[in-house]
Scaffold this motif. Sequence first.
Motif, PDB file in Angstrom:
ATOM      1  N   ASN A   1      -5.895   4.265  -4.470  1.00 18.07           N
ATOM      2  CA  ASN A   1      -4.355   4.400  -4.250  1.00 18.07           C
ATOM      3  C   ASN A   1      -3.699   4.610  -5.521  1.00 18.07           C
ATOM      4  O   ASN A   1      -2.401   3.861  -5.869  1.00 18.07           O
ATOM      5  CB  ASN A   1      -3.669   3.203  -3.543  1.00 18.07           C
ATOM      6  CG  ASN A   1      -4.499   3.001  -2.202  1.00 18.07           C
ATOM      7  OD1 ASN A   1      -4.609   4.093  -1.554  1.00 18.07           O
ATOM      8  ND2 ASN A   1      -4.450   1.902  -1.784  1.00 18.07           N
TER       9      ASN A   1
ATOM     10  N   ARG B   1       0.830   3.992  -2.836  1.00 16.29           N
ATOM     11  CA  ARG B   1       0.423   5.368  -2.470  1.00 16.29           C
ATOM     12  C   ARG B   1       1.502   6.639  -2.998  1.00 16.29           C
ATOM     13  O   ARG B   1       1.370   7.566  -3.390  1.00 16.29           O
ATOM     14  CB  ARG B   1       0.023   5.523  -1.177  1.00 16.29           C
ATOM     15  CG  ARG B   1      -1.409   4.919  -0.777  1.00 16.29           C
ATOM     16  CD  ARG B   1      -1.735   4.850   0.845  1.00 16.29           C
ATOM     17  NE  ARG B   1      -3.129   4.537   0.778  1.00 16.29           N
ATOM     18  CZ  ARG B   1      -3.569   4.441   2.091  1.00 16.29           C
ATOM     19  NH1 ARG B   1      -2.895   4.814   3.203  1.00 16.29           N
ATOM     20  NH2 ARG B   1      -4.779   3.807   2.450  1.00 16.29           N
TER      21      ARG B   1
ATOM     22  N   ILE C   1       0.752  -1.139  -0.186  1.00 12.50           N
ATOM     23  CA  ILE C   1      -0.063   0.006   0.029  1.00 12.50           C
ATOM     24  C   ILE C   1       0.966   1.279  -0.056  1.00 12.50           C
ATOM     25  O   ILE C   1       0.498   2.151  -0.866  1.00 12.50           O
ATOM     26  CB  ILE C   1      -0.857  -0.127   1.131  1.00 12.50           C
ATOM     27  CG1 ILE C   1      -2.130  -0.942   0.951  1.00 12.50           C
ATOM     28  CG2 ILE C   1      -1.581   1.407   1.302  1.00 12.50           C
ATOM     29  CD1 ILE C   1      -2.934  -1.246   2.148  1.00 12.50           C
TER      30      ILE C   1
END
Length: 580
Positions: A568, A394, A390
Amino acid sequence: MSEIIPVLHERHAAASAAFHEPLHPASADDQWWRSSVIYQVYPRSFRDSNGDGVGDLPGITSELQRLAELSIDAVWLSPFYTSPQRDGGYDVADYCDVDPLFGTLADFDVLVARADQLGIRVIVDLVPNHCSSDHALFRAALAAPAGSAARAMFIFRDGRGTDGNEPPNNWQSHFGGPAWTRIANSDGTPGQWYLHLFDSSQPDFDWDNPAVHAEFERILRFWLDRGVGGFRVDVAHALIKAQGLPDWGGRADGGSMEGFPGSAAPMFGQDGIHAIYRRWRSILAEYDGERILCAEASIDPLPRLADWVRADEMHQAFNFAYLHNPWDAHGLRSVVSSSLAAFDTVGAPTTWVLSNHDVVRHTSRFGLTYGAPRGGDGIGAADPQPDTAIGLARARAASLAMFALPGGIYVYQGEELGLPDHTAMPHDARQDPTFARTGGDRLGRDGCRVPLPWRAQAPAAGFVDAAGTPWLPQPEGWAGYARDLQAEDSDSTLSLYRAALRLRRDLRLGAGSLSWSREFEQTDVVAFRNEDVIVLLNMGEFAAPVPEGAVVAASMPDAVVDGLLAPNACVWLLTGAGRE
């Protein structure tokens, strides 16, 4: 990526109707620093050419071609001056020489010459608030009596309390503990106290003394004469202290808190600072090539920061409000709007930055699920760990969105590789003085300063040319981020940076405009238009519809599926005829 530019869409008028009037207009000013991409090099960790485990100037020179491939305008070198290295070189013992750890002045001249061949300017760090306790001026001050001209170069004061046993005021060091240290007189009796806003080995200069001004004007000219493109000014807001050095009950770093607004901090943001920078700008104006000053000034709110970049002062100032914004769409829209509004009032460009040598890398920051790192910096092995996947998704998305913003961009070495922080560094390897001065309560900044990986199959991931141990340990799996691997992978973070920064330059987005989307303004999608490019950054949990347009940049290969933008992820859409 530039070959995609002619692939245009026919819905220019319809797309325009979906956006508000420009918050920020396009600029016709072609001064390079208004739309620049500047790459920060932390020399100790960039590239080691001699196998001693520490990066050096020849190592930087050897890899400048790799940086030119990122379409940058300049490199900013963190300190390489003579120093005992108690604070990573920000404790300067001689401002006009190169520490042997990094090479020689001749090596510096070669670096500047090579950068010039590649069309890259070299910006150097200037540390005017404090020097090293090893500096000849401070050694002279220690040897001289109270009230002498030598002592007047620094902030010495008598102590308070019985026999002067208490510090002159209650100020605290940024690195923890009191901001004052007491010296011993030549006969061994307790003497005066000196101020150090940072480590005790970093005494603050007294900028009320004209001799300090003259010394730094000499230093400026020394490096300008060697061809530097300008200066990044460390702690630019701290030089002048309030008269009388009054006590302060707020944060040591001068940040605002309840009851103690940053504007009232007596050690930061004093009005007398601005005359110093007006003088410095006039000195730079004597030299050709548009030399620049960039302020590291942690000032809030943003309209106060704009005072540092008025037309006759600094050219740029770091935007810490932007850097510290969490993964939040509303906050991001707000800080971008506030930044552009504040800097536009003084005709200055806004600069955008997501990582540097003082903060947790944004790949790790955006992977945290529990908020900011403890103590404001550093993530340790005992802390909850970032979600690597993640965080990288991002970080790539946030970087792509940032590259489309009008103004200047700063890129910290290694972020183009998607590097995370070293979050499992052994405590006995840490070198940041923050760790020692706080007894480990603050881990410090070593995690973002780990030597770079260049070649996957080489010792120390190619950081060293010969057998040697890097000055900070590289984490497990570091070789997987190596530049040589990423250069061959069209989906890598390096390939994303190369393509997006090239497209930013081709489309002149740094000199462009910004209009917010009407359609997405109440959602978790940050959507804006910069001339003929529409940018969508999905900061929410659910996929979002993508308007029609040619996708010319995407933060991940599967960013858009069936007309929906993944969480994201970020995309650029080209919708118009392009700007000449």
